[in-house]
Design a protein around this motif. Structure first.
Motif, PDB file in Angstrom:
ATOM      1  N   HIS A 376      50.173  40.470  27.337  1.00  0.00           N
ATOM      2  CA  HIS A 376      48.793  39.792  27.669  1.00  0.00           C
ATOM      3  C   HIS A 376      48.413  39.633  28.967  1.00  0.00           C
ATOM      4  O   HIS A 376      49.215  39.270  29.942  1.00  0.00           O
ATOM      5  N   TYR A 377      47.130  39.789  29.135  1.00  0.00           N
ATOM      6  CA  TYR A 377      46.466  39.670  30.288  1.00  0.00           C
ATOM      7  C   TYR A 377      45.181  39.078  30.410  1.00  0.00           C
ATOM      8  O   TYR A 377      44.255  39.163  29.614  1.00  0.00           O
ATOM      9  N   MET A 378      44.935  37.896  31.154  1.00  0.00           N
ATOM     10  CA  MET A 378      43.704  37.188  31.317  1.00  0.00           C
ATOM     11  C   MET A 378      43.370  37.400  32.552  1.00  0.00           C
ATOM     12  O   MET A 378      43.948  37.197  33.848  1.00  0.00           O
ATOM     13  N   GLN A 379      41.888  37.915  32.707  1.00  0.00           N
ATOM     14  CA  GLN A 379      41.306  38.317  34.162  1.00  0.00           C
ATOM     15  C   GLN A 379      40.503  37.040  34.623  1.00  0.00           C
ATOM     16  O   GLN A 379      39.583  36.362  33.857  1.00  0.00           O
ATOM     17  N   PRO A 380      40.901  36.519  35.733  1.00  0.00           N
ATOM     18  CA  PRO A 380      40.167  35.252  36.169  1.00  0.00           C
ATOM     19  C   PRO A 380      38.844  35.765  36.680  1.00  0.00           C
ATOM     20  O   PRO A 380      38.506  36.889  37.053  1.00  0.00           O
ATOM     21  N   LYS A 381      37.806  34.504  36.548  1.00  0.00           N
ATOM     22  CA  LYS A 381      36.463  34.734  36.963  1.00  0.00           C
ATOM     23  C   LYS A 381      35.442  35.754  36.546  1.00  0.00           C
ATOM     24  O   LYS A 381      34.738  36.274  37.172  1.00  0.00           O
ATOM     25  N   VAL A 382      35.946  36.089  35.185  1.00  0.00           N
ATOM     26  CA  VAL A 382      34.906  37.004  34.422  1.00  0.00           C
ATOM     27  C   VAL A 382      34.650  36.577  33.032  1.00  0.00           C
ATOM     28  O   VAL A 382      35.290  35.747  32.454  1.00  0.00           O
ATOM     29  N   GLY A 383      33.469  36.735  32.591  1.00  0.00           N
ATOM     30  CA  GLY A 383      32.954  36.472  31.301  1.00  0.00           C
ATOM     31  C   GLY A 383      33.238  37.418  30.355  1.00  0.00           C
ATOM     32  O   GLY A 383      33.922  38.462  30.529  1.00  0.00           O
ATOM     33  N   HIS A 384      32.355  37.062  29.270  1.00  0.00           N
ATOM     34  CA  HIS A 384      32.771  38.116  28.235  1.00  0.00           C
ATOM     35  C   HIS A 384      32.510  39.620  28.385  1.00  0.00           C
ATOM     36  O   HIS A 384      33.040  40.464  28.215  1.00  0.00           O
ATOM     37  N   TYR A 385      31.360  39.959  29.132  1.00  0.00           N
ATOM     38  CA  TYR A 385      30.715  41.260  29.431  1.00  0.00           C
ATOM     39  C   TYR A 385      31.965  41.783  30.427  1.00  0.00           C
ATOM     40  O   TYR A 385      32.005  43.182  30.220  1.00  0.00           O
ATOM     41  N   VAL A 387      35.044  41.548  30.682  1.00  0.00           N
ATOM     42  CA  VAL A 387      36.052  42.038  29.959  1.00  0.00           C
ATOM     43  C   VAL A 387      36.346  43.463  29.781  1.00  0.00           C
ATOM     44  O   VAL A 387      37.387  44.135  30.010  1.00  0.00           O
ATOM     45  N   PHE A 388      35.125  43.910  29.743  1.00  0.00           N
ATOM     46  CA  PHE A 388      34.966  45.420  29.274  1.00  0.00           C
ATOM     47  C   PHE A 388      34.183  46.499  30.273  1.00  0.00           C
ATOM     48  O   PHE A 388      33.989  47.420  30.029  1.00  0.00           O
ATOM     49  N   ASN A 389      33.574  45.698  31.424  1.00  0.00           N
ATOM     50  CA  ASN A 389      32.639  46.540  32.238  1.00  0.00           C
ATOM     51  C   ASN A 389      32.598  45.639  33.505  1.00  0.00           C
ATOM     52  O   ASN A 389      33.028  44.460  33.563  1.00  0.00           O
ATOM     53  N   GLY A 390      32.042  46.281  34.410  1.00  0.00           N
ATOM     54  CA  GLY A 390      31.996  45.755  35.876  1.00  0.00           C
ATOM     55  C   GLY A 390      33.103  46.010  36.804  1.00  0.00           C
ATOM     56  O   GLY A 390      34.076  46.803  36.582  1.00  0.00           O
ATOM     57  N   SER A 391      33.143  45.334  37.983  1.00  0.00           N
ATOM     58  CA  SER A 391      33.893  46.082  39.180  1.00  0.00           C
ATOM     59  C   SER A 391      35.385  45.504  38.943  1.00  0.00           C
ATOM     60  O   SER A 391      36.189  46.180  39.104  1.00  0.00           O
ATOM     61  N   ARG A 392      35.538  44.348  38.230  1.00  0.00           N
ATOM     62  CA  ARG A 392      36.815  43.755  37.939  1.00  0.00           C
ATOM     63  C   ARG A 392      37.464  44.490  36.665  1.00  0.00           C
ATOM     64  O   ARG A 392      38.697  44.684  36.884  1.00  0.00           O
ATOM     65  N   PHE A 393      36.690  44.886  35.776  1.00  0.00           N
ATOM     66  CA  PHE A 393      37.318  45.894  34.745  1.00  0.00           C
ATOM     67  C   PHE A 393      37.786  47.064  35.361  1.00  0.00           C
ATOM     68  O   PHE A 393      38.785  47.606  35.115  1.00  0.00           O
ATOM     69  N   ARG A 394      37.011  47.571  36.340  1.00  0.00           N
ATOM     70  CA  ARG A 394      37.499  48.884  36.836  1.00  0.00           C
ATOM     71  C   ARG A 394      38.505  48.784  37.788  1.00  0.00           C
ATOM     72  O   ARG A 394      39.618  49.816  37.670  1.00  0.00           O
ATOM     73  N   SER A 395      38.579  47.639  38.578  1.00  0.00           N
ATOM     74  CA  SER A 395      39.415  47.585  39.662  1.00  0.00           C
ATOM     75  C   SER A 395      41.013  46.846  39.013  1.00  0.00           C
ATOM     76  O   SER A 395      42.088  47.141  39.515  1.00  0.00           O
ATOM     77  N   GLU A 396      40.747  45.845  37.867  1.00  0.00           N
ATOM     78  CA  GLU A 396      41.943  45.355  37.733  1.00  0.00           C
ATOM     79  C   GLU A 396      42.468  45.442  36.230  1.00  0.00           C
ATOM     80  O   GLU A 396      43.407  45.346  35.804  1.00  0.00           O
ATOM     81  N   ILE A 397      41.282  45.435  35.294  1.00  0.00           N
ATOM     82  CA  ILE A 397      41.576  45.234  33.997  1.00  0.00           C
ATOM     83  C   ILE A 397      41.993  46.858  33.470  1.00  0.00           C
ATOM     84  O   ILE A 397      42.945  47.379  32.754  1.00  0.00           O
ATOM     85  N   ALA A 398      41.001  47.830  33.515  1.00  0.00           N
ATOM     86  CA  ALA A 398      41.478  49.161  33.242  1.00  0.00           C
ATOM     87  C   ALA A 398      42.822  49.892  33.785  1.00  0.00           C
ATOM     88  O   ALA A 398      43.487  50.301  33.119  1.00  0.00           O
ATOM     89  N   PRO A 399      42.995  49.776  34.975  1.00  0.00           N
ATOM     90  CA  PRO A 399      44.412  50.175  35.429  1.00  0.00           C
ATOM     91  C   PRO A 399      45.671  49.747  34.417  1.00  0.00           C
ATOM     92  O   PRO A 399      46.382  50.505  34.355  1.00  0.00           O
ATOM     93  N   ARG A 400      45.428  48.426  34.095  1.00  0.00           N
ATOM     94  CA  ARG A 400      46.433  47.559  33.493  1.00  0.00           C
ATOM     95  C   ARG A 400      46.440  48.203  31.899  1.00  0.00           C
ATOM     96  O   ARG A 400      47.844  48.599  31.331  1.00  0.00           O
ATOM     97  N   ILE A 401      45.463  48.573  31.311  1.00  0.00           N
ATOM     98  CA  ILE A 401      45.431  49.154  30.068  1.00  0.00           C
ATOM     99  C   ILE A 401      45.975  50.621  29.984  1.00  0.00           C
ATOM    100  O   ILE A 401      46.746  50.747  29.209  1.00  0.00           O
ATOM    101  N   LEU A 402      45.462  51.313  31.063  1.00  0.00           N
ATOM    102  CA  LEU A 402      45.952  52.757  31.112  1.00  0.00           C
ATOM    103  C   LEU A 402      47.540  52.916  31.445  1.00  0.00           C
ATOM    104  O   LEU A 402      48.222  53.691  30.828  1.00  0.00           O
ATOM    105  N   ASP A 403      48.018  52.021  32.314  1.00  0.00           N
ATOM    106  CA  ASP A 403      49.537  51.724  32.406  1.00  0.00           C
ATOM    107  C   ASP A 403      50.167  51.518  31.067  1.00  0.00           C
ATOM    108  O   ASP A 403      51.261  51.973  31.033  1.00  0.00           O
ATOM    109  N   PHE A 404      49.575  50.665  30.472  1.00  0.00           N
ATOM    110  CA  PHE A 404      50.182  50.180  29.233  1.00  0.00           C
ATOM    111  C   PHE A 404      50.551  51.331  28.228  1.00  0.00           C
ATOM    112  O   PHE A 404      51.466  51.367  27.570  1.00  0.00           O
TER     113      PHE A 404
END
Length: 436
Positions: A376-385, A387-404
């Motif tokens: 499980h991963y919770m991304q700080p300082k992001v809203g609903h959008y 979670v799947f788009n934007g700079s934090r998705f590209r830099s922090e969320i997507a790499p975790r998804i791909l690694d998983f």
């Protein structure tokens, strides 16, 4: 009749929109000396704002023509590889470099069927494409589907997902964004329950309403405070003529959009004011970013009434899945049957659509997934959008998804069928033995 009045009002505004667009071009024309004055830019901005506010936004394009892989430009082509009346499966085919030797995970991205088109996930797809073979569900606007093509409900949604996973094969990773988290989990549970050999290798659920009892948002409370009859009486309408889906019962996209916008009306009003000011001061970059966002955000589609009402009732009112009462075509969904599929859940700290903990609840209702196959991963300082788009998705969320997905890219072992008990040899009684 409300839908008909909406269509009539939109048609009645057409001459005014045309005139406003013509005046905008007049004031913005470089040959017009007034285009270089504050007054001229203000007039052009006013007419553009009017035209954009009153227009109907059509289905956007993905527009992903090329990506960069290992510092090389690679062309991308969209291809429909699977199709049903209410959905098409789009494959983003990449012309891979000749010297490329990497093995990319194959991902089925299940876009939300909640009023917006799948192109809302353009940034999601674009981020994943350099590292994965991406497919996405492109749901059809219900008002464009003739009644002769039948109905589409939550059970059909689950059937579509299972059919797509069968089509794509057992080396697939499925990723559900927002609303489809529930039917995707149900589809995987059904496949596991029936010992299906085509189960995906991993399942990623992002900002989904698995258990809306946890940290309920305004959307959840709206559903809980009204009976299902209220939704049928107030938001379900028939598609007006001359649309292909004439007389089909739908939840119109413009109603859902008005609901979303009313939740943050002040932010949208400020955005329009800022857009006007950007145009007046000739800040083209900021104005273009505004156009790009709202061209996507204001493009909406209708949902079939049966799908919408079932989703509201079973997911938001009854909480059927976390209670163990979710049914699929008269068969109980059993999430505890999921054992081979790895599970990743992702949430946003400031999500005002799916509250914190609602998606993570999937781990509680899937107790038989091994600990080394869940995260499980919770991304700080992001809203609903975010979670799947934007700079934090590209830099922090997507790499975790791909690694998983890379970690769990090996084929899951199919559980061996239960061994049949050995046949017992006939035994003779003591009396029979003595007589022998």
């Amino acid at each position: 009749m409300f839908y008909q009045f909406y269509e009539l009002g939109h048609a009645a505004m057409f001459p005014w929109r045309t005139a406003a667009d013509a005046m905008r071009m007049t004031y913005a024309n470089p040959l017009n000396p007034m285009s270089r004055t504050t007054f001229g830019r203000a007039m052009a901005a006013s007419f553009e704002l009017f035209e954009r506010t009153t227009r109907r936004y059509g289905k956007p394009e993905f527009g992903i023509d090329e990506i960069s892989i290992n510092a090389q430009k690679v062309s991308v082509h969209e291809k429909i590889v699977w199709e049903r009346p209410f959905c098409s499966l789009i494959h983003f085919e990449r012309s891979m470099p000749a010297n490329y030797r990497g093995k990319n995970p194959k991902i089925l991205v299940v876009a939300p069927m909640s009023g917006h088109y799948a192109t809302l996930l353009r940034g999601t797809v674009e981020t994943l494409l350099p590292y994965a073979d991406v497919y996405i569900t492109d749901w059809t606007d219900a008002r464009m589907v003739p009644l002769s093509d039948g109905f589409f409900d939550l059970d059909d949604f689950i059937d579509y997902i299972i059919s797509m996973l069968h089509f794509m094969g057992a080396d697939t990773h499925v990723m559900a964004v927002c609303q489809p988290s529930v039917p995707v989990l149900a589809a995987v549970a059904q496949m596991e329950k029936h010992n299906d050999g085509q189960v995906p290798r991993s399942m990623t659920l992002m900002g989904g309403p698995i258990d809306t009892r946890k940290n309920p948002t305004a959307v959840n409370e709206l559903a809980e405070n009204r009976p299902i009859e209220w939704f049928r009486d107030n938001v379900i309408m028939r598609v007006p003529w001359p649309q292909p889906g004439f007389m089909r019962e739908v939840y119109p996209g413009f109603l859902q959009l008005s609901g979303f916008m009313s939740m943050n009306l002040d932010k949208h009003m400020i955005a329009q004011k800022d857009f006007f000011q950007h145009l007046v001061v000739n800040d083209g970059d900021s104005a273009e970013k505004h156009r790009e966002f709202y061209d996507e955000y204001l493009a909406v589609m209708d949902l079939t009434a049966e799908f919408y009402l079932q989703t509201v009732e079973r997911v938001f009112i009854q909480h059927a899945l976390p209670k163990g009462e979710f049914m699929h075509r008269d068969e109980l969904i059993d999430p505890s049957a999921i054992k081979r599929v790895a599970l990743l859940t992702v949430e946003g700290e400031n999500d005002d659509i799916s509250g914190v903990g609602q998606t993570k609840a999937a781990h509680d209702i899937c107790p038989n997934i091994p600990d080394d196959k869940r995260m499980h991963y919770m991304q700080p300082k992001v809203g609903h959008y975010g979670v799947f788009n934007g700079s934090r998705f590209r830099s922090e969320i997507a790499p975790r998804i791909l690694d998983f997905m890379r970690t769990h890219n090996e084929a899951p072992k199919k559980p061996a069928p239960a061994a049949k008990p050995a046949a017992k040899r006939p035994t003779r009684s003591r009396k029979t033995a003595k007589s022998a």
